[in-house]
Design an enzyme around this catalytic site. Structure first.
Site, PDB file in Angstrom:
ATOM      1  N   GLU A 290      -3.129   4.700  39.911  1.00 15.44           N
ATOM      2  CA  GLU A 290      -1.832   5.238  39.459  1.00 15.44           C
ATOM      3  C   GLU A 290      -1.676   5.125  37.952  1.00 15.44           C
ATOM      4  O   GLU A 290      -0.770   4.442  37.457  1.00 15.44           O
ATOM      5  CB  GLU A 290      -0.694   4.431  40.089  1.00 15.44           C
ATOM      6  CG  GLU A 290      -0.479   4.683  41.537  1.00 15.44           C
ATOM      7  CD  GLU A 290       0.500   3.675  42.131  1.00 15.44           C
ATOM      8  OE1 GLU A 290       0.916   2.727  41.440  1.00 15.44           O
ATOM      9  OE2 GLU A 290       0.839   3.838  43.297  1.00 15.44           O
ATOM     10  N   PRO A 291      -2.525   5.765  37.190  1.00 16.70           N
ATOM     11  CA  PRO A 291      -2.399   5.639  35.729  1.00 16.70           C
ATOM     12  C   PRO A 291      -1.238   6.460  35.181  1.00 16.70           C
ATOM     13  O   PRO A 291      -0.992   7.588  35.624  1.00 16.70           O
ATOM     14  CB  PRO A 291      -3.732   6.216  35.221  1.00 16.70           C
ATOM     15  CG  PRO A 291      -4.148   7.186  36.281  1.00 16.70           C
ATOM     16  CD  PRO A 291      -3.626   6.640  37.589  1.00 16.70           C
ATOM     17  N   ARG A 293       0.258   5.600  31.396  1.00 20.35           N
ATOM     18  CA  ARG A 293      -0.001   5.563  29.954  1.00 20.35           C
ATOM     19  C   ARG A 293      -1.375   6.149  29.589  1.00 20.35           C
ATOM     20  O   ARG A 293      -1.495   6.915  28.642  1.00 20.35           O
ATOM     21  CB  ARG A 293       0.059   4.104  29.501  1.00 20.35           C
ATOM     22  CG  ARG A 293       0.040   3.888  28.015  1.00 20.35           C
ATOM     23  CD  ARG A 293      -0.070   2.395  27.711  1.00 20.35           C
ATOM     24  NE  ARG A 293       0.858   1.590  28.467  1.00 20.35           N
ATOM     25  CZ  ARG A 293       2.117   1.346  28.134  1.00 20.35           C
ATOM     26  NH1 ARG A 293       2.592   1.848  27.019  1.00 20.35           N
ATOM     27  NH2 ARG A 293       2.887   0.593  28.882  1.00 20.35           N
ATOM     28  N   ARG A 330      10.472   1.490  22.626  1.00 24.18           N
ATOM     29  CA  ARG A 330       9.393   0.522  22.862  1.00 24.18           C
ATOM     30  C   ARG A 330       9.228  -0.522  21.748  1.00 24.18           C
ATOM     31  O   ARG A 330       8.982  -1.695  22.047  1.00 24.18           O
ATOM     32  CB  ARG A 330       8.066   1.236  23.132  1.00 24.18           C
ATOM     33  CG  ARG A 330       8.100   2.058  24.429  1.00 24.18           C
ATOM     34  CD  ARG A 330       6.723   2.590  24.802  1.00 24.18           C
ATOM     35  NE  ARG A 330       5.802   1.526  25.127  1.00 24.18           N
ATOM     36  CZ  ARG A 330       4.858   1.094  24.332  1.00 24.18           C
ATOM     37  NH1 ARG A 330       4.671   1.623  23.150  1.00 24.18           N
ATOM     38  NH2 ARG A 330       4.071   0.095  24.706  1.00 24.18           N
ATOM     39  N   CYS A 361      22.379   2.157  14.931  1.00 21.11           N
ATOM     40  CA  CYS A 361      23.112   1.002  14.425  1.00 21.11           C
ATOM     41  C   CYS A 361      22.509  -0.293  14.955  1.00 21.11           C
ATOM     42  O   CYS A 361      23.147  -1.070  15.680  1.00 21.11           O
ATOM     43  CB  CYS A 361      24.578   1.117  14.808  1.00 21.11           C
ATOM     44  SG  CYS A 361      25.310   2.613  14.177  1.00 21.11           S
ATOM     45  N   GLU A 362      21.258  -0.462  14.688  1.00 22.92           N
ATOM     46  CA  GLU A 362      20.457  -1.651  15.012  1.00 22.92           C
ATOM     47  C   GLU A 362      19.453  -1.695  13.878  1.00 22.92           C
ATOM     48  O   GLU A 362      19.312  -0.725  13.151  1.00 22.92           O
ATOM     49  CB  GLU A 362      19.667  -1.453  16.309  1.00 22.92           C
ATOM     50  CG  GLU A 362      20.466  -1.149  17.539  1.00 22.92           C
ATOM     51  CD  GLU A 362      20.916  -2.391  18.268  1.00 22.92           C
ATOM     52  OE1 GLU A 362      20.224  -3.415  18.153  1.00 22.92           O
ATOM     53  OE2 GLU A 362      21.962  -2.327  18.923  1.00 22.92           O
ATOM     54  N   TYR A 389       6.256   6.605  28.133  1.00 23.51           N
ATOM     55  CA  TYR A 389       7.419   5.717  28.028  1.00 23.51           C
ATOM     56  C   TYR A 389       8.223   5.956  26.741  1.00 23.51           C
ATOM     57  O   TYR A 389       8.756   5.021  26.154  1.00 23.51           O
ATOM     58  CB  TYR A 389       6.996   4.247  28.166  1.00 23.51           C
ATOM     59  CG  TYR A 389       6.195   4.018  29.427  1.00 23.51           C
ATOM     60  CD1 TYR A 389       6.802   4.054  30.672  1.00 23.51           C
ATOM     61  CD2 TYR A 389       4.811   3.832  29.371  1.00 23.51           C
ATOM     62  CE1 TYR A 389       6.063   3.901  31.828  1.00 23.51           C
ATOM     63  CE2 TYR A 389       4.066   3.670  30.539  1.00 23.51           C
ATOM     64  CZ  TYR A 389       4.710   3.713  31.761  1.00 23.51           C
ATOM     65  OH  TYR A 389       3.976   3.562  32.901  1.00 23.51           O
TER      66      TYR A 389
HETATM   67  C1  LIG Z   1       3.706   0.720  40.499  1.00 32.74           C
HETATM   68  C2  LIG Z   1       3.226   1.239  39.194  1.00 32.74           C
HETATM   69  N1  LIG Z   1       2.158   2.048  39.193  1.00 32.74           N
HETATM   70  C3  LIG Z   1       1.706   2.567  38.020  1.00 32.74           C
HETATM   71  C4  LIG Z   1       2.314   2.277  36.815  1.00 32.74           C
HETATM   72  C5  LIG Z   1       1.779   2.899  35.577  1.00 32.74           C
HETATM   73  O1  LIG Z   1       1.339   1.984  34.646  1.00 32.74           O
HETATM   74  P1  LIG Z   1       0.581   2.439  33.343  1.00 32.74           P
HETATM   75  O2  LIG Z   1       1.431   3.439  32.658  1.00 32.74           O
HETATM   76  O3  LIG Z   1       0.403   1.207  32.562  1.00 32.74           O
HETATM   77  O4  LIG Z   1      -0.727   3.028  33.784  1.00 32.74           O
HETATM   78  C6  LIG Z   1       3.410   1.423  36.791  1.00 32.74           C
HETATM   79  C7  LIG Z   1       4.068   1.088  35.520  1.00 32.74           C
HETATM   80  O5  LIG Z   1       4.973   0.347  35.379  1.00 32.74           O
HETATM   81  C8  LIG Z   1       3.882   0.880  38.013  1.00 32.74           C
HETATM   82  O6  LIG Z   1       4.938   0.074  38.053  1.00 32.74           O
END
Ligand SMILES: Cc1ncc(COP(=O)(O)O)c(C=O)c1O
Length: 440
Positions: A290-291, A293, A330, A361-362, A389
């Site tokens: 599940e990538p 980033r 971030r 305003c930070e 993100y």
């Molecule tokens: C359950 C799950 N899968 C996948 C991801 C994706 O992570 P990344 O963007 O680091 O690959 C996240 C990120 O928070 C997550 O919570």
């Protein structure tokens, strides 16, 4: 200077992305502006698939939509043969609007609402990922009521600590996410699932953290997950069909970052899975990834226009841009570090070090100590690696309209999210009756 994806400096000394001149993009679409290098995103999706599919017989790579989700990106992820991880009704709605095949959707969430569970079951998403013990009974009653059987994974915390920001360490025991292996709740969850007639146990899931730059924790997590699978087999007589190892692989935010190659990463994960399965004569489960980033991070760039430049002799030069915290939280959330290029002066050498700040305003520091050429109001600053993100975490802080997002490929620039206008900021406001009369 770090150039990523299709970024290059053209003959006029201007930064180009996807064959488009960044300064002309800023003029045409305004700033702040999210840019997405489509070819870079597609190439990374293909590279990720290739790395795993060349090593393992049954793999599904699901894009983690929380990183950057629009209907256009859902379409591209689908065209690239990916699945999609959604973590809320809103993300699921976006995927459905894009026509994403529901059997390739994974529904996540550490506190899913009854409506979210119902949406997942109703639309027959491929997998619902159980994140807590109470959720099992809740989901069972939803599935029973809808006369359906839901395919589920159990999210577990394997207890792996990774060297990344504490806010994104998600696989350790002390975590709000998932069911813990060491205290027995993960096993208990599986046992309850097996006794739930409207839920079909399909496998186990973990996600150990994000922006991980070393491989050892991924190997460790894969091994611990298969050890847990072996315990389940011994104790409950159940085998896992799916092994979902989440995302987490890091990217280049700065030239000095050294994220592992996709091949090295896949080799590490696959060899850990294979050797643990071989040792126990288990059939290989389907391997899920599940990538977020890693797929989309480096494909994103944000353009800003430089405004006030404040030089404090002997101290610092502050360069203010027309966005900041609201389009990229971030740095404030995680102390995240970025690099940037002055797009209209991309061929000029750096002669100074400045601090890039947003207009909120930070203190709103986007980048400390950025080397730049001489910088002036009106210059266009391109902050790199903002694909993950940023858009998805954007807010309207200080009532700033959220920026547009543009998809770039081979000289074409197409809007995929329009810029918010001032009217959008009051669209949901309601004036209670007692405040409607004009103040005397
Ligand atoms: C359950 C799950 N899968 C996948 C991801 C994706 O992570 P990344 O963007 O680091 O690959 C996240 C990120 O928070 C997550 O919570």
């Amino acid at each position: 200077m770090m150039l990523l994806g299709t970024q290059r400096v053209n003959d006029h000394g201007v930064l180009e992305i996807g064959g488009c001149d960044a300064v002309q993009l800023a003029r045409r679409f305004g700033t702040p502006l999210y840019l997405l290098d489509e070819d870079c995103f597609r190439q990374t999706c293909r590279g990720y698939r290739r790395a795993f599919e060349s090593r393992y017989p049954d793999v599904l790579i699901a894009f983690a939509g929380k990183a950057f989700l629009t209907t256009a990106l859902c379409r591209i992820a689908h065209q690239e043969g990916l699945g999609l991880d959604v973590a809320s009704a809103g993300e699921l709605h976006t995927a459905l609007k894009a026509g994403f095949p529901t059997e390739r959707l994974f529904l996540h969430g550490s506190n899913k609402s009854p409506d979210e569970l119902e949406m997942g079951v109703h639309h027959r998403v491929g997998r619902i990922v159980i994140d807590s013990l109470p959720e099992i009974a809740d989901l069972q009653s939803v599935a029973l009521r809808l006369g359906s059987v839901a395919d589920v994974l159990v999210r577990v915390t394997p207890g792996v600590q990774v060297n990344t920001h504490t806010h994104v360490q998600t696989g350790k025991v002390d975590s709000k996410f998932g069911l813990c292996i060491v205290d027995g709740s993960a096993r208990e969850g599986v046992s309850r699932l097996l006794a739930s007639p409207n839920l079909r146990f399909r496998g186990i899931h973990c996600h150990i953290g994000s922006q991980i730059l070393d491989l050892a924790p991924f190997r460790e997590a894969a091994e611990m997950m298969l050890d847990f699978a072996a315990d389940l087999h011994a104790d409950l007589g159940v085998a896992i069909a799916d092994l979902d190892l989440g995302g987490g692989l890091g990217v280049h935010y700065q030239s000095s970052d050294q994220p592992p190659s996709l091949d090295d990463y896949a080799e590490t994960v696959v060899s850990a899975v294979r050797s643990r399965c071989d040792a126990r004569s288990f059939p290989l489960p389907r391997l899920l990834q599940e990538p977020g980033r890693r797929l989309v991070g480096e494909a994103g760039t944000t353009l800003y226009t430089v405004g006030v430049v404040k030089h404090i002799p002997g101290v610092r030069t502050y360069v203010s841009v027309d966005g900041g915290l609201s389009d990229n939280p971030r740095p404030a959330l995680y102390g995240a570090r970025y690099e940037a290029i002055v797009a209209n002066k991309a061929a000029q050498p750096s002669t100074q070090t400045v601090t890039i700040v947003g207009k909120h305003c930070e203190s709103d520091v986007l980048i400390f100590d950025l080397p730049t050429p001489s910088i002036a109001p009106g210059d266009i600053l391109a902050v790199q690696t903002t694909g993950a993100y940023n858009h998805s975490m954007a807010s309207n802080y200080n009532r700033l309209p959220r920026p547009a997002a543009v998809l770039l490929s081979r000289g074409r620039a197409d809007l995929m999210v329009r810029r918010e206008v001032l009217a959008d900021l009051v669209r949901c406001d309601r004036l209670p009756g007692r405040l409607r009369k004009p103040t005397p």
